[in-house]
Design an enzyme around this catalytic site. Sequence first.
Site, PDB file in Angstrom:
ATOM      1  CG  ASP A 126       1.149  15.703  12.782  1.00  0.00           C
ATOM      2  OD1 ASP A 126       0.058  15.517  13.367  1.00  0.00           O
ATOM      3  OD2 ASP A 126       2.129  14.953  12.921  1.00  0.00           O
ATOM      4  NE  ARG A 130      -4.788   3.442  -1.632  1.00  0.00           N
ATOM      5  CZ  ARG A 130      -4.437   4.569  -1.036  1.00  0.00           C
ATOM      6  NH1 ARG A 130      -3.368   4.605  -0.250  1.00  0.00           N
ATOM      7  NH2 ARG A 130      -5.133   5.656  -1.218  1.00  0.00           N
ATOM      8  NE  ARG A 181       0.130  13.089  15.266  1.00  0.00           N
ATOM      9  CZ  ARG A 181       0.621  11.970  14.749  1.00  0.00           C
ATOM     10  NH1 ARG A 181       0.687  10.885  15.486  1.00  0.00           N
ATOM     11  NH2 ARG A 181       1.042  11.920  13.511  1.00  0.00           N
ATOM     12  CG  LEU A 211     -12.212  12.309   8.361  1.00  0.00           C
ATOM     13  CD1 LEU A 211     -12.768  12.967   9.619  1.00  0.00           C
ATOM     14  CD2 LEU A 211     -12.570  13.130   7.129  1.00  0.00           C
ATOM     15  N   GLY A 219      -9.681  10.501  11.633  1.00  0.00           N
ATOM     16  CA  GLY A 219     -10.962   9.908  12.037  1.00  0.00           C
ATOM     17  C   GLY A 219     -10.806   8.930  13.192  1.00  0.00           C
ATOM     18  CD  GLU A 220      -8.022   4.397  12.012  1.00  0.00           C
ATOM     19  OE1 GLU A 220      -7.178   3.801  12.703  1.00  0.00           O
ATOM     20  OE2 GLU A 220      -8.029   4.351  10.768  1.00  0.00           O
ATOM     21  CG  ASN A 255      -1.868   1.127   1.286  1.00  0.00           C
ATOM     22  OD1 ASN A 255      -1.830   2.025   0.440  1.00  0.00           O
ATOM     23  ND2 ASN A 255      -2.736   1.128   2.278  1.00  0.00           N
ATOM     24  CD  GLU A 298      -6.545   2.434   2.669  1.00  0.00           C
ATOM     25  OE1 GLU A 298      -7.115   3.106   1.812  1.00  0.00           O
ATOM     26  OE2 GLU A 298      -5.439   2.735   3.141  1.00  0.00           O
ATOM     27  CG  HIS A 313      -9.706   7.839   0.417  1.00  0.00           C
ATOM     28  ND1 HIS A 313      -9.971   9.136   0.787  1.00  0.00           N
ATOM     29  CD2 HIS A 313      -8.365   7.671   0.503  1.00  0.00           C
ATOM     30  CE1 HIS A 313      -8.837   9.750   1.072  1.00  0.00           C
ATOM     31  NE2 HIS A 313      -7.847   8.886   0.906  1.00  0.00           N
ATOM     32  NE  ARG A 373      -4.180  15.205  -1.471  1.00  0.00           N
ATOM     33  CZ  ARG A 373      -4.559  13.934  -1.437  1.00  0.00           C
ATOM     34  NH1 ARG A 373      -5.540  13.517  -2.218  1.00  0.00           N
ATOM     35  NH2 ARG A 373      -3.982  13.071  -0.635  1.00  0.00           N
TER      36      ARG A 373
HETATM   37  P1  ADP Z   1      -2.494   8.859   5.155  1.00  0.00           P
HETATM   38  O1  ADP Z   1      -3.682   9.415   4.450  1.00  0.00           O
HETATM   39  O2  ADP Z   1      -1.200   9.439   4.680  1.00  0.00           O
HETATM   40  O3  ADP Z   1      -2.511   7.369   5.332  1.00  0.00           O
HETATM   41  P2  ADP Z   1      -3.193   8.857   7.944  1.00  0.00           P
HETATM   42  O4  ADP Z   1      -4.459   8.139   7.736  1.00  0.00           O
HETATM   43  O5  ADP Z   1      -2.076   8.198   8.689  1.00  0.00           O
HETATM   44  O6  ADP Z   1      -2.631   9.483   6.618  1.00  0.00           O
HETATM   45  O7  ADP Z   1      -3.570  10.195   8.721  1.00  0.00           O
HETATM   46  C1  ADP Z   1      -2.624  11.172   8.999  1.00  0.00           C
HETATM   47  C2  ADP Z   1      -3.297  12.273   9.779  1.00  0.00           C
HETATM   48  O8  ADP Z   1      -3.808  11.752  11.010  1.00  0.00           O
HETATM   49  C3  ADP Z   1      -2.351  13.376  10.143  1.00  0.00           C
HETATM   50  O9  ADP Z   1      -2.972  14.639   9.945  1.00  0.00           O
HETATM   51  C4  ADP Z   1      -2.146  13.161  11.614  1.00  0.00           C
HETATM   52  O10 ADP Z   1      -1.872  14.360  12.261  1.00  0.00           O
HETATM   53  C5  ADP Z   1      -3.479  12.638  12.048  1.00  0.00           C
HETATM   54  N1  ADP Z   1      -3.368  11.988  13.340  1.00  0.00           N
HETATM   55  C6  ADP Z   1      -2.748  10.831  13.646  1.00  0.00           C
HETATM   56  N2  ADP Z   1      -2.829  10.595  14.981  1.00  0.00           N
HETATM   57  C7  ADP Z   1      -3.501  11.627  15.518  1.00  0.00           C
HETATM   58  C8  ADP Z   1      -3.906  11.980  16.855  1.00  0.00           C
HETATM   59  N3  ADP Z   1      -3.627  11.201  17.892  1.00  0.00           N
HETATM   60  N4  ADP Z   1      -4.592  13.130  17.014  1.00  0.00           N
HETATM   61  C9  ADP Z   1      -4.872  13.911  15.981  1.00  0.00           C
HETATM   62  N5  ADP Z   1      -4.519  13.645  14.722  1.00  0.00           N
HETATM   63  C10 ADP Z   1      -3.855  12.521  14.473  1.00  0.00           C
END
Ligand code: ADP
Length: 593
Positions: A258, A66, A260, A184, A308-309, A7, A364, A155, A216
């Site tokens: 990011d 993927r 976070r 997300l 989202g998670e 992936n 995925e 997605h 984006r």
């Molecule tokens: P990708 O689409 O590249 O696979 P991910 O699904 O890993 O990306 O998502 C990345 C996003 O998730 C980033 O914006 C990251 O800051 C956010 N993220 C990951 N962990 C947390 C968290 N504990 N709190 C808030 N946002 C988070």
Amino acid sequence: MNVLVINCGSSSVKYALFDKNEAIIVKGKRERLGQQDDDRRGTHAEAIANIFAELAGHSIDAVGHRVVHGGESCQQSRAIDDDVRAAIVKHIPDAPMHNPYSLAAIDAAVKALASVPHVAVFDTAFHARMPKRAITYAIDQDIAKAHGIRRYGFHGISHEYAANIAAGFLERPLQDLRLITLHLGNGASACAVEFGRSAETSMGNTPLEGLVMGTRSGDVDAGVLLSLLRSGEFDVAGLDTLLNHHSGLAGLSGLGNDLREIEQAASEGNERARMAINVFAHRARKYIGAYAAIMGGVDAIAFTGGIGENSASMRARILQRLEFLGVVMDEDKNNDASVIEDKDYARITTERSRVEAIVVKTNEELMIARQTRKVIESKRPKEALEIPIAISARHCHLTEDTFKRLFGENATPTHYKDLVQPGQFACEERVNLIGPRNRIEGVRLLGPLRKVDQVEISRTDEFKLGVDAPVRDSGKVAGSAPIILEGPAGNVQLSEGLICARRHIHMHSDDAKRFAVKDRDEVSVAIVGGDRDLVFGDVLIRVKDSYALEMHIDTDEANAAELGRASVGSLSQTDVDDPAYTLVNQVHAALTE
Ligand code: ADP
């Protein structure tokens, strides 16, 4: 069969090796690939070579990749060949942050392990059957067609997975549910999953449309792009960089992508960080409302992807003020949901919430492994050979004697237009049918004249006329229903000849060879891709070298599958993988047991 899944993201490669029971043997991730900073850990190709070196001791029977964008020709999972590769190359401009890396990864993987099949699993596949109204942009349709401008959606692997988990949680079949899935992550999209199908999704022709993403922009007024171009400050490359790399959470916050860090800064009072979070949540909420509207309701909302998670506060912002829809979030559950250790999902709504909301740990890789196995295990490659479909309105074939009694002693059939079958034509002449209950006017005569009278009507016509006509092969009218024909020169009472024609396919012997069928075989024909997919069973094959390939069905049958002119179906006799066909078989087996 052990399946290795690769992936490939824009700066990372996730991989997982699954055994035949879908247990993970090894998994891992290589990050910060292809970056220009000091931390650069090499290219995608180098990462793949490295992964295969690490996996050297394991047996790998197939590799699933993927792939984000394969365009029109690659919407279903396919074994990778030159055509698939060319499609991925062709769509690099549409998915500049994904396709080039997928391609590099595929090439490196094939080089490392050429002896096993490699399968591409497309992000667009789940959306392949979105209705026309959802995939169409309201621009000049000739231009849209010439440039392949339509919505695809992305997605798909993640949306399909989240929808399945939601259905499992609700303990109801996916086919009965209206779901909204929100993926997300760095990329972000929403999907309206209506009765198991993607009915609408926020990404469009490219993965740039829709929600606010890491870097984006998502939705932007196209007029803005025109004025930026006009300003002279931006050219195409400049706009590309702006919209794909300097927008979204990064562009809004000025702090990078990011979430976070943005949440941390917002909690310390950073205004731009707060704005970024608000715009992100607002856009997602807007799509939830829109999707509930287009589906006429919603049973559950599923969050997945890194944000989202993991971000309870973002989920809470998105769900706030959705009580009118029936969503009542449980704050504690939402806060606790972020760590889903041993479960695939966590519920974040209260007991009294009419609409459920859940957090789904995206997987995925598992979906890609399943698709890969499916492609490999289907014994024959899917031969979706198309068959043109002709819809027969009610019509009649007459003998010379009947014709003269209806139209006059000196009358001859008047040619109106040729039909597809050589030598067959529609005539100007029409007759009226008089049944016990009602009459049907203007039933067209087809020429040339025949040795037996035969009137072909639909079931709906039967109800109108008040008759009971049997389903018959053309020409087999013995013992069929009686009917009165009315013509300008008189009436004729047929003691038999009224039938409901059995659906059939005319074909040349060359076609028969191509389809691997013979005269009088019975096959199933699948109609897919429209609003009312259907598999027609009991379709009779009729082979003659004077026939042109064409399936004949009546108006009732066409309406049931929402078919219009120039429709096509595909033979699904050998297509045992098709769930619809499997169903037909099961029903058949149950009836004949
Ligand atoms: P990708 O689409 O590249 O696979 P991910 O699904 O890993 O990306 O998502 C990345 C996003 O998730 C980033 O914006 C990251 O800051 C956010 N993220 C990951 N962990 C947390 C968290 N504990 N709190 C808030 N946002 C988070």
